[in-house]
Write an enzyme that holds these catalytic residues in place. Structure first.
Site, PDB file in Angstrom:
ATOM      1  N   HIS A 182     -18.552 -78.692  18.012  1.00 25.02           N
ATOM      2  CA  HIS A 182     -17.304 -79.154  17.396  1.00 25.02           C
ATOM      3  C   HIS A 182     -16.437 -79.917  18.395  1.00 25.02           C
ATOM      4  CE1 HIS A 182     -14.865 -76.024  19.404  1.00 25.02           C
ATOM      5  NE2 HIS A 182     -15.859 -75.179  19.136  1.00 25.02           N
TER       6      HIS A 182
ATOM      7  N   CYS B 175     -19.313 -71.422  21.335  1.00 22.17           N
ATOM      8  CA  CYS B 175     -19.586 -72.713  20.702  1.00 22.17           C
ATOM      9  C   CYS B 175     -19.715 -73.824  21.749  1.00 22.17           C
ATOM     10  CB  CYS B 175     -18.478 -73.058  19.712  1.00 22.17           C
ATOM     11  SG  CYS B 175     -18.487 -72.037  18.227  1.00 22.17           S
TER      12      CYS B 175
END
Length: 281
Positions: free
Chosen positions: A108, A124
């Site tokens: 992301h 992440c």
């Protein structure tokens, strides 16, 4: 001769069989040791991007996964932050991975680009917003993603540096993020400079834009795309970025948006000078 030919054909067949799945189509390789994301297509390395991975080596799982979901302007449920907000730590795009059932871990964007290149996330993979937009547009669902640790040594990141901003003779000390603008000049705090020039700023959450204004002048700055509009004039501030809640921009933004303003960078004294030029009579 026949035996040698048979061995050669068998070797070629084995090579093609092993290489075929790995080199067909798109593949993403993430190296936690160097904090780089590689985008491969048909066996050719197309792009390589800097990333941030888990604060602890165990936080970002290693293995072979797939892209299972793609989202524009993802919602951050943990703190109830809507998509498109400057405060959203997921940035402007989300590519969810098939880890732990899928969707828990993802690639992301970020609202903290200074973290890129470091070990900073809860697991992440973070990217610059401009980079994750490109990745989102070029990565189909089902794309294999290999996460590895090659044990390479990441390059040390320089510390943020200070500059002096001079606006019409008034000095303003400032600390700038690590990355310079494309021309080597420092990125400058957007609000600080515009306020010193007599402008007011407002955030338009629905359009993800910063509205800059004073009597007779209205400027719109899109945070995701970097598009800047000043009346009929429109251009892109490619290095527009956000660090710890502060938006930074290159000096060229002010030079293009306000043609009567002169912007000079002195690298020896680390001083950026803004001078308003008198209108032609």
């Amino acid at each position: 001769m026949g035996k040698r030919l048979a061995v050669l054909l068998l070797t070629v067949l084995i090579s093609v069989t092993l290489a075929g799945p790995a080199f067909a189509g798109v593949q993403i390789v993430i190296d936690k040791s160097t904090n780089r994301l590689q985008y491969w297509k048909d066996g050719i390395l197309v792009k390589s991007f800097p990333i941030a991975t888990g604060r602890d080596p165990s936080y970002t799982p290693e293995g072979l996964f797939k892209i299972v979901v793609k989202v524009v302007n993802p919602y951050y449920a943990r703190k109830n932050i809507p998509g498109g907000s400057q405060q959203n730590p997921l940035g402007c795009r989300w590519l969810g991975l098939s880890i732990g059932g899928g969707g828990i871990y993802g690639i992301h964007g970020t609202n903290n680009p200074a973290s890129i290149g470091t070990y900073a996330s809860a697991g992440c993979i973070r990217m610059h917003n401009r980079d994750v937009i490109w990745l989102y547009d070029h990565t189909p669902l089902g794309t294999p993603v290999k996460i590895i640790r090659s044990h390479g040594v990441p390059e040390p990141r320089p510390k943020p540096q200070s500059v002096t901003i001079v606006v019409n003779g008034n000095k303003i000390p400032a600390t700038i993020p690590v990355a310079p603008a494309g021309d080597g000049t420092p990125l400058l705090p957007l609000r600080t400079v515009f306020n010193a020039l007599g402008y007011t700023l407002a955030w338009d959450g629905a359009a993800s834009t910063i509205q800059v204004s004073k009597p007779g002048v209205n400027i719109s700055i899109a945070c995701v795309t970097g598009k800047v509009k000043v009346g009929p004039i429109e251009f892109t501030a490619k290095e527009l970025t956000m660090v710890n809640g502060t938006t930074y921009a290159p000096g060229s933004l002010w030079q293009k948006a306000l043609p009567s303003l002169q912007v000079l960078w002195n690298p020896q004294q680390r001083t950026v000078t803004f001078t308003s030029q008198p209108a032609a009579g």
